[in-house]
Design a protein around this motif. Structure first.
Motif, mmCIF file in Angstrom:
data_model
loop_
_atom_site.group_PDB
_atom_site.id
_atom_site.type_symbol
_atom_site.label_atom_id
_atom_site.label_comp_id
_atom_site.label_asym_id
_atom_site.label_seq_id
_atom_site.Cartn_x
_atom_site.Cartn_y
_atom_site.Cartn_z
ATOM 1 N N TYR A 1 0.838 -1.209 0.000
ATOM 2 C CA TYR A 1 0.000 0.000 0.000
ATOM 3 C C TYR A 1 0.872 1.258 0.000
ATOM 4 C CZ TYR A 1 -4.678 1.937 1.176
ATOM 5 O OH TYR A 1 -5.892 2.574 1.166
ATOM 6 N N CYS B 1 -4.768 7.869 -2.125
ATOM 7 C CA CYS B 1 -4.993 6.415 -2.099
ATOM 8 C C CYS B 1 -6.349 6.063 -2.715
ATOM 9 C CB CYS B 1 -4.883 5.863 -0.689
ATOM 10 S SG CYS B 1 -3.290 6.158 0.076
ATOM 11 N N PHE B 2 -6.612 6.695 -3.848
ATOM 12 C CA PHE B 2 -7.888 6.503 -4.544
ATOM 13 C C PHE B 2 -7.917 5.183 -5.304
ATOM 14 C CE2 PHE B 2 -5.103 9.574 -6.794
ATOM 15 C CZ PHE B 2 -4.690 8.752 -7.837
ATOM 16 N N SER B 3 -9.055 4.919 -5.957
ATOM 17 C CA SER B 3 -9.156 3.714 -6.780
ATOM 18 C C SER B 3 -9.135 4.103 -8.255
ATOM 19 C CB SER B 3 -10.434 2.946 -6.439
ATOM 20 O OG SER B 3 -11.564 3.775 -6.592
ATOM 21 N N ALA C 1 -15.576 3.552 -1.820
ATOM 22 C CA ALA C 1 -15.745 2.985 -3.165
ATOM 23 C C ALA C 1 -16.521 3.926 -4.087
ATOM 24 C CB ALA C 1 -16.451 1.638 -3.086
ATOM 25 N N PHE D 1 -13.905 7.943 -4.519
ATOM 26 C CA PHE D 1 -12.481 8.146 -4.835
ATOM 27 C C PHE D 1 -12.143 7.513 -6.184
ATOM 28 C CE2 PHE D 1 -10.222 9.377 -0.808
ATOM 29 C CZ PHE D 1 -11.246 9.245 0.100
ATOM 30 N N ILE D 2 -13.051 7.615 -7.150
ATOM 31 C CA ILE D 2 -12.803 6.915 -8.416
ATOM 32 C C ILE D 2 -12.051 7.840 -9.362
ATOM 33 C CG2 ILE D 2 -13.837 5.586 -10.289
ATOM 34 C CD1 ILE D 2 -16.384 5.445 -8.361
ATOM 35 N N TYR D 3 -10.750 7.617 -9.476
ATOM 36 C CA TYR D 3 -9.901 8.470 -10.303
ATOM 37 C C TYR D 3 -10.480 8.630 -11.700
ATOM 38 C CZ TYR D 3 -5.761 10.014 -12.846
ATOM 39 O OH TYR D 3 -4.891 10.715 -13.623
ATOM 40 N N PRO D 4 -10.567 9.829 -12.234
ATOM 41 C CA PRO D 4 -10.105 11.095 -11.646
ATOM 42 C C PRO D 4 -11.221 11.911 -10.961
ATOM 43 C CG PRO D 4 -10.514 11.380 -13.988
ATOM 44 C CD PRO D 4 -11.007 10.015 -13.625
ATOM 45 N N MET E 1 -13.092 12.842 -7.716
ATOM 46 C CA MET E 1 -13.044 12.745 -6.260
ATOM 47 C C MET E 1 -14.244 13.482 -5.670
ATOM 48 S SD MET E 1 -10.299 10.972 -5.884
ATOM 49 C CE MET E 1 -9.606 10.328 -7.408
ATOM 50 N N PHE F 1 -14.805 14.095 -2.328
ATOM 51 C CA PHE F 1 -14.507 14.922 -1.152
ATOM 52 C C PHE F 1 -13.816 16.199 -1.620
ATOM 53 C CE2 PHE F 1 -14.925 10.800 0.827
ATOM 54 C CZ PHE F 1 -15.485 11.077 2.064
ATOM 55 N N ILE G 1 -8.007 6.934 1.596
ATOM 56 C CA ILE G 1 -8.482 5.570 1.864
ATOM 57 C C ILE G 1 -7.384 4.831 2.618
ATOM 58 C CG2 ILE G 1 -9.394 3.421 0.916
ATOM 59 C CD1 ILE G 1 -10.231 4.829 -1.571
#
Lengths: 394, 301
Positions: free
Chosen positions: A95, A210-212, B57, B60-63, B65, B67, B73
């Motif tokens: 990680y 630390c995104f997905s 889930a 935070f799905i690039y690109p 965001m 927040f 995470i």
């Protein structure tokens, strides 16, 4: 330069090096034979000689997670572990490298259960070669101390941004006392300025870390990570050279070659056994045998150029390692042969596996290996376990 | 002396600023309400830590965001540890006037993240840990967690001839956390937002670790209508199957003590996950509820 010699163990040398590197936070969980590192650091924080937060975590998994939290706001983090502890934190080890957090960790190389053993071999860290961490294996306490300082400088380099693991052989290094030169704090501060990074959460510029990613993007991130690790080879060489100029100790970058130029037989090593092999090389040289030792310092990034150059010398090469990938061969051996396979002329190589679970590798063992390599007889086996005691068929 | 009512926040005083929007959560998601309200109270100088769960889930799905404030995470088991690390790092850098909050689900809190949470409370770190409890592992497809109630049908606690669904009751997280001697802990429900807002505001002022446990409905996992999410979270409290309470200075306090409960069936049978329950299962649920309330009414009032 004023000399500041101290008589300390390998673990204590690590603690002294860490204090000089001025981490903001130390997340600590004890495990033999790493314990003295976190004990001394606790002393340093208590007596005020190290201005850091000392965080008692409840596991190694949390030690690395906390270190990542520290790094995620742009502060400097340190932790240390060993063996079962390293494996317990394994998820977080991967990680941290994916998140590009330049955390520095000391690992006391120790065997992995079962059978339980607190003694040294290198199966713990070599089992995490693919975790995206820079891995260096040091030979003595002085190198251990010096590498704590170099580690931060390399890891935090903007083009590297990769966590760094400094490996010391359990007990043989961690608990052996040696005289060690402790560098001057002012000089270290000049050599290693405070960590600056944009890879952080900040109040001025909030970020999601630390995104997905979807399959459309993931591979590019992994490619960038790979290229940064490859590129770290140059930074490692530069930092080591600069360290040599400032502090008078130079470690020859990725590898260290000793009396290999005209050698008919070369033994490759990792970690503290190098010292013993060097002694045997001198003894055999005095007897007229052309032998040398090639110390692999970095396993990741792998010293491809240096190993290739060694392969071109035409010597028979042995790889001595405290590790076995069950059902195949030692992993160091695999890595070395992968480089040799790029050469036009085949290099004759053999794997010597020994020192598992802390068994001594003696001068006689090493002499035997060199005699095997010098014999010029075709190798009867590719992998040999040295120093075997009882009959394992019973 | 500070009274609890001093921490009341009128909804009209909440900032219009949104810190959590554009996420891909399901319609009627209760957890997103909890996160959205929490950030409105905690403000923009907040670091959020979310383990692998629905909230991370979907946001935070690039690109893209979701927040607008700082967020990260953490590994699944590591909310508590990473929260501590973020707070310690920020402190060490001399950053002032900030909040560090975790948003973990029920599995991430009562099961895999339990150890790290305990460690963070034990250290006395100045953090806020919010458990949004939707009573199963929803992100992975509705599997039973340590906070899944008795009789819940999940994909790993099927209801059939031999089993009524989950055969254990909810792990008693609130009291377990309180047993650490934590600075402040409270339960909440998205069905009672004023109570939640007050507790958030209180949490913001507390020095040391804070644990908030908020019941958050999940239409996807509960098999309920999306428009009923807030109502169901309220019904859970009104039927006595959830409760609003606080812990501070070695004392428990029950914040809401209904004279009469609404029938549990009214809450349960609106949800697909409980539709199969037989009379004897309902009796088990009521018996467990009454025992709990007897104790709370005796010592928490």
């Amino acid at each position: 330069m004023k000399s500041n010699l101290k008589f300390v163990s390998g673990d204590e040398a690590v603690a002294l090096g860490v204090r000089l590197a001025r981490p903001h936070v130390i997340s600590a969980y004890p495990i033999t034979p790493q314990t003295i590192v976190v004990e001394r650091l606790a002393d340093f924080v208590e007596d005020g000689s190290l201005k850091a937060e000392y965080m008692h975590v409840e596991s190694e998994h949390s030690a690395m997670a906390a270190a990542m939290g520290v790094s995620s706001v742009g502060a400097r983090a340190f932790t240390a572990t060993s063996s079962q502890g390293l494996l317990h934190m394994a998820e977080c080890v991967h990680y941290a490298s994916g998140a590009r957090f330049p955390i520095v960790m000391m690992n006391a190389n120790r065997s992995i259960a079962v059978p339980w053993s607190i003694y040294g071999d290198q199966r713990d860290s070599l089992g995490l070669l693919d975790s995206g961490w820079i891995q260096v294996y040091v030979e003595d306490a002085q190198e251990a101390l010096d590498m704590m300082i170099q580690a931060y400088k390399v890891a935090e380099h903007p083009e590297v941004m990769t966590p760094f693991m400094v490996n010391l052989d359990g007990f043989v290094l961690t608990h052996t006392y040696e005289p060690v030169e402790v560098p001057d704090q002012k000089q270290v501060d000049d050599f290693l300025p405070m960590y600056q990074s944009t890879n952080k959460m900040s109040m001025d510029e909030p970020k999601s870390l630390c995104f997905s990613t979807s399959p459309a993007d993931n591979q590019e991130f992994k490619y960038m990570q790979h290229k940064a690790m490859e590129g770290s080879v140059d930074i490692i060489r530069e930092v080591d050279a600069e360290f040599g100029q400032v502090f008078g100790r130079y470690y020859h970058g990725m590898t260290e070659s000793y009396r290999c130029e005209d050698a008919e037989a070369v033994l490759m090593t990792l970690g503290s056994v190098t010292g013993t092999v060097r002694t045997v090389v001198d003894m055999l040289r005095a007897e007229g045998h052309k032998v040398g030792v090639f110390k692999i310092r970095y396993m990741r990034p792998f010293p491809q150029d240096e190993v290739k150059e060694l392969g071109k010398l035409g010597s028979r090469v042995g790889v001595l390692e405290k590790n076995i990938s069950f059902g195949n061969e030692g992993t160091v051996f695999t890595n070395v042969n992968s480089v040799f396979s790029t050469l036009e002329k085949r290099v004759e190589s053999k794997n010597y596996v020994g020192g598992l679970g802390g068994r001594d590798i003696t001068k006689e063992d090493i002499r035997g290996i060199f005699m095997d390599l010098l014999s010029k007889e075709p190798f009867t086996e590719r992998v040999e376990f040295i120093g075997m005691g009882c009959d394992t068929n019973e | 002396m500070t009274r609890m009512s001093d921490f009341n926040i009128r909804p009209k005083d909440l900032t219009d600023q949104e810190y959590f929007y554009g996420h891909k959560a399901c319609a009627g998601c209760g957890a997103t309400i909890a996160v959205r309200l929490a950030l409105k109270v905690l403000g923009e100088r907040t670091y959020s830590v979310l383990p692998a769960n629905c909230m991370s889930a979907v946001s935070f799905i690039y690109p893209q965001m979701a927040f607008t404030t700082n967020a990260i995470i953490s590994p699944f088991a590591s909310t508590g540890a990473m929260l501590s690390g973020v707070a310690a790092g920020a402190r060490a850098l001399g950053i002032k006037d900030f909040q560090t909050v975790g948003f973990a689900g029920d599995g991430g809190t009562a099961d895999i993240g339990f150890q790290a949470l305990s460690g963070a409370i034990d250290r006395g770190d100045d953090i806020i840990y919010i458990c949004y409890d939707n009573e199963a592992y929803m992100n992975t497809g509705i599997q039973k967690s340590g906070l899944t109630p008795y009789g819940t049908k999940t994909t790993t606690s099927p209801a059939g001839e031999n089993l009524p669904g989950a055969v254990t009751h909810k792990k008693n997280m609130f009291e377990i956390v309180a047993a650490h001697g934590i600075a402040y802990a409270a339960t909440a429900s998205i069905g009672y937002p004023n109570d939640f807002l007050r507790k958030l505001n209180k949490a913001k002022s507390v020095r040391g670790p804070v644990y908030l446990h908020i019941l958050a409905s999940c239409p996807t996992g509960w098999g309920s209508k999306t428009e009923l999410s807030v109502q169901l979270a309220k019904d859970a409290v009104d039927s006595g199957l959830w409760y609003l309470a606080e812990y501070e200075n070695d004392e428990f306090k029950l914040n809401r003590n209904p004279k009469e409960f609404i029938p549990v069936e009214e809450y349960l049978y609106k949800q697909g996950r409980f539709k199969h329950l037989k009379e004897e299962d309902i009796s088990v649920i009521i018996e467990h509820r009454d025992k709990k309330w007897e104790k709370m009414r005796k010592t928490w009032l």
